[in-house]
Design a protein around this motif. Structure first.
Motif, PDB file in Angstrom:
ATOM      1  N   GLU A 100      31.399  40.059  47.256  1.00 29.84           N
ATOM      2  CA  GLU A 100      32.801  39.719  47.020  1.00 29.84           C
ATOM      3  C   GLU A 100      32.912  38.311  46.423  1.00 29.84           C
ATOM      4  O   GLU A 100      33.762  38.052  45.563  1.00 29.84           O
ATOM      5  CB  GLU A 100      33.586  39.802  48.318  1.00 29.84           C
ATOM      6  N   GLY A 101      32.019  37.426  46.864  1.00 30.48           N
ATOM      7  CA  GLY A 101      32.019  36.068  46.318  1.00 30.48           C
ATOM      8  C   GLY A 101      31.686  36.043  44.838  1.00 30.48           C
ATOM      9  O   GLY A 101      32.292  35.290  44.070  1.00 30.48           O
ATOM     10  N   ASP A 102      30.724  36.887  44.432  1.00 32.77           N
ATOM     11  CA  ASP A 102      30.359  36.942  43.016  1.00 32.77           C
ATOM     12  C   ASP A 102      31.490  37.527  42.178  1.00 32.77           C
ATOM     13  O   ASP A 102      31.725  37.095  41.039  1.00 32.77           O
ATOM     14  CB  ASP A 102      29.086  37.771  42.832  1.00 32.77           C
ATOM     15  N   PRO A 107      35.912  35.750  35.621  1.00 30.77           N
ATOM     16  CA  PRO A 107      37.135  35.191  35.030  1.00 30.77           C
ATOM     17  C   PRO A 107      38.395  35.678  35.748  1.00 30.77           C
ATOM     18  O   PRO A 107      38.485  36.851  36.116  1.00 30.77           O
ATOM     19  CB  PRO A 107      37.076  35.690  33.589  1.00 30.77           C
ATOM     20  N   HIS A 108      39.305  34.763  35.986  1.00 33.05           N
ATOM     21  CA  HIS A 108      40.588  35.064  36.646  1.00 33.05           C
ATOM     22  C   HIS A 108      40.382  35.643  38.043  1.00 33.05           C
ATOM     23  O   HIS A 108      41.149  36.503  38.489  1.00 33.05           O
ATOM     24  CB  HIS A 108      41.428  36.009  35.790  1.00 33.05           C
ATOM     25  N   GLY A 109      39.323  35.160  38.718  1.00 40.19           N
ATOM     26  CA  GLY A 109      39.074  35.606  40.088  1.00 40.19           C
ATOM     27  C   GLY A 109      38.691  37.067  40.188  1.00 40.19           C
ATOM     28  O   GLY A 109      38.854  37.677  41.263  1.00 40.19           O
ATOM     29  N   GLY A 110      38.178  37.627  39.093  1.00 38.85           N
ATOM     30  CA  GLY A 110      37.783  39.040  39.111  1.00 38.85           C
ATOM     31  C   GLY A 110      38.965  39.986  39.144  1.00 38.85           C
ATOM     32  O   GLY A 110      38.826  41.141  39.589  1.00 38.85           O
ATOM     33  N   MET A 111      40.141  39.527  38.659  1.00 40.39           N
ATOM     34  CA  MET A 111      41.353  40.346  38.728  1.00 40.39           C
ATOM     35  C   MET A 111      41.152  41.717  38.098  1.00 40.39           C
ATOM     36  O   MET A 111      41.575  42.744  38.665  1.00 40.39           O
ATOM     37  CB  MET A 111      42.508  39.622  38.031  1.00 40.39           C
ATOM     38  N   ALA A 112      40.506  41.783  36.944  1.00 37.59           N
ATOM     39  CA  ALA A 112      40.335  43.066  36.252  1.00 37.59           C
ATOM     40  C   ALA A 112      39.541  44.049  37.105  1.00 37.59           C
ATOM     41  O   ALA A 112      39.913  45.213  37.251  1.00 37.59           O
ATOM     42  CB  ALA A 112      39.654  42.856  34.900  1.00 37.59           C
ATOM     43  N   GLU A 113      38.438  43.580  37.679  1.00 35.67           N
ATOM     44  CA  GLU A 113      37.617  44.460  38.518  1.00 35.67           C
ATOM     45  C   GLU A 113      38.380  44.884  39.768  1.00 35.67           C
ATOM     46  O   GLU A 113      38.315  46.045  40.178  1.00 35.67           O
ATOM     47  CB  GLU A 113      36.312  43.747  38.904  1.00 35.67           C
ATOM     48  N   HIS A 114      39.127  43.965  40.358  1.00 33.96           N
ATOM     49  CA  HIS A 114      39.915  44.316  41.541  1.00 33.96           C
ATOM     50  C   HIS A 114      40.956  45.387  41.200  1.00 33.96           C
ATOM     51  O   HIS A 114      41.202  46.301  42.002  1.00 33.96           O
ATOM     52  CB  HIS A 114      40.606  43.071  42.109  1.00 33.96           C
ATOM     53  N   LEU A 115      41.591  45.283  40.044  1.00 34.66           N
ATOM     54  CA  LEU A 115      42.594  46.273  39.635  1.00 34.66           C
ATOM     55  C   LEU A 115      41.962  47.646  39.446  1.00 34.66           C
ATOM     56  O   LEU A 115      42.520  48.665  39.869  1.00 34.66           O
ATOM     57  CB  LEU A 115      43.284  45.826  38.341  1.00 34.66           C
ATOM     58  N   LEU A 116      40.785  47.674  38.817  1.00 34.33           N
ATOM     59  CA  LEU A 116      40.094  48.945  38.616  1.00 34.33           C
ATOM     60  C   LEU A 116      39.702  49.554  39.955  1.00 34.33           C
ATOM     61  O   LEU A 116      39.904  50.758  40.189  1.00 34.33           O
ATOM     62  CB  LEU A 116      38.854  48.741  37.746  1.00 34.33           C
ATOM     63  N   GLU A 117      39.148  48.749  40.846  1.00 33.37           N
ATOM     64  CA  GLU A 117      38.734  49.261  42.149  1.00 33.37           C
ATOM     65  C   GLU A 117      39.927  49.826  42.910  1.00 33.37           C
ATOM     66  O   GLU A 117      39.822  50.877  43.557  1.00 33.37           O
ATOM     67  CB  GLU A 117      38.056  48.144  42.956  1.00 33.37           C
TER      68      GLU A 117
END
Length: 258
Positions: A100-102, A107-117
């Motif tokens: 989760e730290g990585d 970029p942008h706190g991993g917003m894109a990956e969080h949205l996809l998940e």
């Protein structure tokens, strides 16, 4: 006299035919539940798949907010992530294959990956309601069933709410909601698969308000993995935000109870 005789015959026939349509509620519910594919009630323990998602294509289908990252950041840091999902009877767990730290350092706190998940988890958790045969009442629940114009109407009480379900003539669930309420409802489509009905569309209202422009529409296609039907292509249409997500599950593996 001939007219009176014909009328009497018709009346007797109508009464007899009506008696013939009386439905055994408990038997109907048991038969209906048996028509749905419930892989976790067989010996499926879990399945896991890679999540195939095209960010460049995605941004042609949504209003871009900018907090997901620039095109360059998405291409360099987000698109190469190997996101996977594991689905059990209880839930869908999505992982980027990093801590989760990585993810937060992206970029942008991993917003894109969080949205996809979130999109993957939300759509598959809703699919689980059908695959666990939880959209219909449990066997033994007191229900009342009667014929309707489209097939059948099933009524039951959940706590203090009167709930009404509409089913097709072959017992596919069409809708479910609070009786007399146009906003508190959900709509579904099913198709027959090798082991029973498969959910192909699930339409529900945001914040319990079901109306055009405020619905979330989930659609599913299927693939056979290890003899089980699991989702292959999934689409999420969030009408209020003009937001559409399309992803594909690939490289799937199943675990079975031995």
């Amino acid at each position: 006299m001939r007219f009176l005789y014909s009328t009497l015959v018709f009346s007797l026939c109508a009464s007899f035919c009506h008696a013939q349509t009386v439905i055994d509620d408990a038997k109907f519910l048991k038969q209906a539940r048996a028509k749905y594919d419930a892989p976790f009630d067989r010996n499926l323990q879990s399945f896991d798949c890679a999540v195939e998602f095209n960010w460049k294509q995605h941004f042609t289908e949504v209003v871009r907010l900018g907090d997901e990252g620039t095109d360059e950041e998405i291409a360099k840091f987000i698109q190469p992530i190997h996101t996977r999902v594991t689905v059990t009877r209880q839930n869908a767990a999505v992982s980027a294959g990093m801590t989760e730290g990585d993810v937060d350092k992206l970029p942008h706190g991993g917003m894109a990956e969080h949205l996809l998940e979130h999109a993957v988890q939300y759509s598959l958790n809703n699919w689980l309601a059908a695959s666990n045969n939880a959209m219909l009442p449990p066997e033994g629940t007191p229900v009342h069933v009667e014929p309707s114009t489209s097939g059948y109407k099933l009524e039951l009480k959940i706590q203090t709410f009167d709930v009404e379900m509409l089913l097709t003539r072959d017992m596919g669930l069409q809708s479910e909601g609070a009786k007399g309420s146009a906003s508190d409802r959900r709509e579904t489509d099913f198709r027959m698969g090798p082991q029973g009905f498969l959910l192909t569309s699930f339409r529900l209202g945001e914040d319990g308000d079901f109306r055009p422009g405020n619905r979330v529409i989930l659609t599913y296609t299927y693939q056979s993995v290890g003899g089980f039907q699991v989702p292959e292509q999934v689409a999420i249409n969030r009408e209020s935000h003009h937001e559409v997500w399309h992803y594909k599950l690939t490289d799937c593996n199943v675990q079975v109870v031995k």
